[in-house]
Design a protein around this motif. Structure first.
Motif, PDB file in Angstrom:
ATOM      1  N   LEU C  53     -52.635  39.666  14.151  1.00  0.00           N
ATOM      2  CA  LEU C  53     -54.011  39.801  14.614  1.00  0.00           C
ATOM      3  C   LEU C  53     -54.917  40.250  13.469  1.00  0.00           C
ATOM      4  N   VAL C  54     -54.528  41.330  12.809  1.00  0.00           N
ATOM      5  CA  VAL C  54     -55.402  41.916  11.799  1.00  0.00           C
ATOM      6  C   VAL C  54     -55.491  41.031  10.558  1.00  0.00           C
ATOM      7  N   LEU C  55     -54.351  40.467  10.146  1.00  0.00           N
ATOM      8  CA  LEU C  55     -54.379  39.614   8.949  1.00  0.00           C
ATOM      9  C   LEU C  55     -55.181  38.341   9.196  1.00  0.00           C
ATOM     10  N   ALA C  56     -55.092  37.787  10.416  1.00  0.00           N
ATOM     11  CA  ALA C  56     -55.857  36.579  10.717  1.00  0.00           C
ATOM     12  C   ALA C  56     -57.333  36.917  10.868  1.00  0.00           C
ATOM     13  N   ALA C  57     -57.635  38.052  11.477  1.00  0.00           N
ATOM     14  CA  ALA C  57     -59.031  38.436  11.684  1.00  0.00           C
ATOM     15  C   ALA C  57     -59.734  38.685  10.355  1.00  0.00           C
ATOM     16  N   THR C  58     -58.986  39.118   9.338  1.00  0.00           N
ATOM     17  CA  THR C  58     -59.600  39.375   8.035  1.00  0.00           C
ATOM     18  C   THR C  58     -59.389  38.206   7.074  1.00  0.00           C
ATOM     19  N   ARG C  59     -58.875  37.105   7.605  1.00  0.00           N
ATOM     20  CA  ARG C  59     -58.658  35.860   6.841  1.00  0.00           C
ATOM     21  C   ARG C  59     -57.686  36.018   5.682  1.00  0.00           C
TER      22      ARG C  59
END
Lengths: 324, 310, 331
Positions: C53-59
């Motif tokens: 979630l976090v890695l995808a949200a921050t690209r």
């Protein structure tokens, strides 16, 4: 401390090589040393006999350990005796005149192949998933499994013989007066082109595959991710983080593959009648010139050991982890 | 040297983790059959092996008979023409595969056996034995093998292939031993190996039961590598006239071609085919090795979920 | 929703990644927000989708590796829509990371100083070498390390020291938000506590916001302001830490709390959660936790409970919804 340890290690190998040289003729079936000596009695000049004695370290009725010590002492002083093939030139003279050619050949071939191969490896790792990038490593795997000398023969045949673009033997043209002028240098490069090309073609694949695999491993490391998270420009991530780190194992393989390169150079020199140490070794072997043969083997080993030692020092500068 | 050796492990092979060890290993080796490169390699190797076994059925001319017109280009009577001694090149090529492959397989197998014995012993026993064996391994690693083989060959007079096989094996085992030692060292500390050792199994039970199954792919890869090396070394030696030049091998064909100046006379059908045969057979072995590496090294497989921003 | 106070807002974000068997949804419809100076915790077992979630949200993870839907704002900027160059400029300056394994997060062949300087050079090129050095020394002092460590290589430092270096690195450009992904996993218990205490103290003193990702819910409950519990790519329960500390209501949160020893207080018997997280290739129709849940009813296996808000707390659970009654649907 690290450098000292490496130095001791290489010295120990150097000693092992000398000892091997001393023991080999004695361990061979029928004891080649005494057999050759017996055959030579009465047929050779006293000078040649003396050379054989030095080469084998056989001094008639001395005990073995005495012979061994004498042999060690002679070898360390560079007393290798007289060459039969290039009679009456001393072996050390033959080596002095042939070694530079080989160093030139191996040096330039290795540098060219290292640069191109590593570059292609970076490309093929970076562009992974695309057809061309995935086909390159396979192609070079296949090329790397061809015999050095046969690639040399094929190049010689097509470029030298059929097309006539390159000379097919020797290190420079006979018409050239030897001297340090532009023409001679041009001629030398022209004559070296094919031997170097054949060495490059067959060794390129190893560098490329190595770099590709290293880079792929490094790219999945956490420090690459963090470098990207830091918002560093891509160019900086590629050079300072990925490529730099992936180069380190390349330097190690550089050292490890020197033996193979030397082997390749020996055969290539023979194909092109290139007057290097490999060609001299071949002459020595075909003429049963044992003093020359043994000395050349020892020189090759020594050169490889020195190269390894230098690479170790370089490596310890580049990777802080080894010196601890 | 210690550090370098360890850093290699990650590339050479990464053993499967923990409990699923043996099963996954077998599955992985079977996966070779699902890999196009591996299948091509295997098929080519199979063709060459069959060709060597059934040589008399494929090539009808006696490879040694010097009875034909000299230097004839390829024709229907002589598929690859005849050489400067009046021999049929195609027959020589087919029969020559016997010697070349005999050397490749035997020397490869012997070198791999030595590297297995030295590498595993050294990695498993550690201590003094390891120091001695590692030193010997490093000596053989650093000393250039082809010049050594050339020197050795000059002392011998070959009547069969066996001296050559032994010489090649003795000078080429060190690479394998080095990677097997590193792998054994790391396996030795794995939980399941520790468990086997602590549960009172003798060392050979541990080695056979726990270590060997996990280095199988590394051993196989080493075998392929040694075979390629043996093939090329034998060809080089024969080409230089240092092998058993009376037997027909791809290398000795090239020797006779070179000695009779086939190149200068434009007799391409004399020196091209043996080289191509070496390259194709060696290439098949290399292809198999390449795909073996792809299968056992997860990082080299197809791109998985990984960071690739920017 | 564009609250001045929000540093990070994740709204209805779903993340999928491609496999040979089609797209797999690792995160489904998750919302959370981090206010200025807040420490928000994101908890869940490995495989719960919290890192994804976090890695995808921050690209950090981006197409074609993953597919991200929804809306993400960091300091008022729509992260999923801006250009790569803008994103690169935002990184580290606006939000930075403390990654999972500090052991491998530092380049082994570069000095710590070099690895700090390149971040400064990329974002504040006007800094002189001396100014950059001064800043590096300052962040090292902040994390209680001797400034001589700037000239060390990573392998010369202990695990705890390396983790401090990574934190110092994250503080370098005074970002508003630091995302910490399991910052203590590689450390021993003592070092873990020191690091957590350090983070908490710095966060209070320097005023940055933290999104702390961990599988250790009981630790989170002691240090975080807000907590979000993720399972099977969905939010199970969220709310103020003190509320959850008083009583975790969702059966999964309860189980998670019981599977870790509290940092303080009496030692109680530990219970692991029996079973394993669901296979996201074939996600269950109902609640992802149903198969492992001790109080699951039939309905739990059939349809997914909605996330309902009760007071300050949101819970996605049929059993709990039956108990509490009022149902406020979040969209």
């Amino acid at each position: 401390m690290y450098v000292l340890k490496r130095a001791v290690f290489y010295l120990s190998i150097f000693w092992a090589a000398i000892t091997l040289n001393f023991l080999l003729p004695r361990m061979m079936p029928g004891n080649a040393a005494t057999a050759v000596m017996a055959r030579a009695q009465g047929q050779m000049s006293p000078q040649a006999l003396k050379a054989l004695e030095i080469a084998f370290g056989v001094s008639s009725n001395q005990p073995l350990w005495h012979q061994y010590l004498a042999y060690l002492w002679n070898t360390l002083r560079g007393h290798f005796g007289i060459s039969f093939t290039y009679f009456p030139e001393p072996v050390s003279q033959v080596i002095a005149s042939t070694l530079p050619w080989t160093l030139f050949l191996i040096g330039s071939a290795t540098i060219i192949s290292f640069v191109i191969g590593t570059g292609l490896g970076v490309l093929s790792a970076w562009r992974r998933g695309r057809k061309v990038a995935d086909a390159i490593p396979v192609a070079f795997t296949l090329i790397a499994s061809m015999p050095y000398f046969w690639v040399a023969l094929a190049l010689l045949y097509v470029l030298g013989f059929v097309l006539g673009w390159f000379p097919i033997a020797h290190s420079f043209s006979d018409e050239q007066s030897p001297g340090f002028n532009l023409q001679t240098i041009g001629s030398v490069l022209y004559h070296a082109a094919l031997p170097i090309a054949s060495l490059v073609v067959t060794s390129l694949g190893g560098w490329m595959l190595g770099m590709r695999n290293n880079l792929i491993s490094v790219l999945s490391e956490d420090y690459i991710t963090l470098a990207q998270m830091k918002g560093l420009p891509e160019r900086e991530v590629v050079t300072n983080y990925a490529t730099r780190n992936a180069m380190l194992p390349q330097i190690t393989s550089f050292a490890m593959s020197l033996g193979f390169v030397v082997g390749g150079a020996v055969v290539t020199e023979i194909v092109f009648s290139y007057p290097g140490i490999g060609y001299a070794l071949y002459q020595a072997v075909t003429n049963s010139d044992y003093p020359l043969m043994q000395a050349i083997f020892l020189i090759i080993v020594t050169a490889v050991l020195i190269a390894n030692f230098l690479i170790d020092i370089l490596y310890s500068r580049l990777d802080p982890r080894v010196s601890n | 040297m210690e550090y370098h050796a360890d850093s290699d492990v990650s590339l050479a092979s990464r053993p499967p983790k923990g409990s699923a060890k043996k099963k996954t290993k077998n599955v992985r080796l079977l996966a070779l059959f699902g890999n196009a490169k591996a299948v091509i390699g295997l098929v080519v190797i199979a063709i060459f092996v069959l060709g060597a076994i059934f040589a008399p059925l494929i090539a009808h001319d006696n490879p040694n008979a010097e009875v034909y017109m000299l230097n004839q280009p390829p024709s229907s009577a002589h598929l690859l023409g005849t050489n400067g001694l009046g021999q049929d090149v195609f027959s020589q090529l087919v029969y020559g595969s016997r010697v070349s492959m005999e050397v490749a397989f035997s020397a490869g197998a012997i070198a791999t056996t030595i590297s297995l014995l030295v590498g595993v012993t050294s990695g498993y026993l550690r201590g003094f034995a390891d120091n001695v064996l590692s030193w010997i391994t490093n000596v053989f690693l650093v000393v250039p093998s082809l010049p050594l083989v050339i020197v050795l060959s000059s002392y011998m007079h070959y009547r069969s292939e066996w001296p050559i096989i032994l010489v090649i094996a003795l000078t080429s085992w060190a690479w394998g031993a080095r990677s097997l030692r590193a792998q054994t060292l790391s396996l030795r500390e794995r939980d399941y190996v520790l468990h086997a050792r602590l549960s009172g199994q003798s060392w050979w039970q541990v080695v056979l039961g726990e270590i060997l199954p996990n280095i199988a792919s590394l051993v196989l890869s080493g075998l392929l590598f040694s075979m390629i090396n043996a093939l090329l070394t034998e060809a080089s030696l024969a080409f230089l006239g240092l092998g058993n030049i009376n037997s027909i091998s791809w290398g000795s064909m090239l020797y006779w071609a070179q000695n009779n100046e086939a190149l200068i006379n434009g007799l391409w059908w004399w020196f091209i085919p043996p080289g191509v045969a070496i390259a194709v057979f060696g290439g098949a072995l290399a292809l198999l090795n390449f795909s073996l590496d792809e299968i056992t090294n997860p990082r080299l497989r197809k791109r998985k979920v990984r960071v690739h921003e920017q | 929703m564009n609250n001045e106070q929000e540093v990070l807002s994740i709204e209805n974000v779903s993340v999928s990644y491609p496999t040979t068997e089609g797209w797999v949804q690792a995160v489904r419809d998750v919302s959370l927000c981090v206010n200025k100076g807040q420490l928000v915790g994101l908890a869940g077992e490995s495989g719960s989708g919290k890192s994804t979630l976090v890695l995808a949200a921050t690209r950090v993870l981006s197409p074609p590796t993953v597919r991200v839907e929804g809306k993400v704002e960091i300091s008022g900027r729509k992260v999923l829509d801006i250009s790569k160059k803008e994103l690169r400029m935002m990184r580290w300056k606006t939000f930075s990371f403390v990654t999972q394994s500090a052991m491998n997060a530092l380049n082994p062949v570069l000095r710590i100083r070099t690895q700090m300087h390149d971040a400064i050079r990329a974002h504040v090129p006007k800094y002189s070498r001396a100014e950059a050095d001064a800043r590096c020394a300052e962040v090292l002092r902040i994390v209680e390390l001797s400034t001589s460590k700037l000239d060390s290589y990573p392998h010369q430092l202990s695990g705890g020291q390396r983790q401090r270096i990574v934190i110092a690195l994250a503080l370098l450009l005074e970002p508003e938000l630091i995302i910490m992904d399991e910052p203590t996993t590689a450390l021993d218990v003592v070092a873990q506590r020191e690091i957590i205490a350090l983070i908490r103290r710095l966060q209070r003193e320097l005023g940055f916001a933290v999104l702390l990702i961990t599988h250790d819910l009981s630790l989170l409950l002691e240090v975080a302001d807000e907590v979000v519990v993720l399972y099977g790519g969905r939010v199970m329960e969220s709310g103020p830490a003190y509320e959850l500390l008083r009583e975790a209501r969702h059966p999964y949160s309860k189980a998670l709390v019981q599977s870790f020893p509290p940092l303080h207080g009496p030692v109680v018997r530990q219970e692991g959660i029996p079973g394993t997280p669901p296979n996201m290739l074939h996600p269950p129709a109902g609640c992802p936790f149903a198969d492992r849940c001790s109080v699951a009813i039939e309905r739990c296996h059939l349809d997914m409970p909605r996330l309902v808000q009760t007071g300050q707390r949101s819970i996605a659970c049929h059993v709990q919804a039956n108990l509490s009654g009022t149902e406020v649907e979040r969209t």
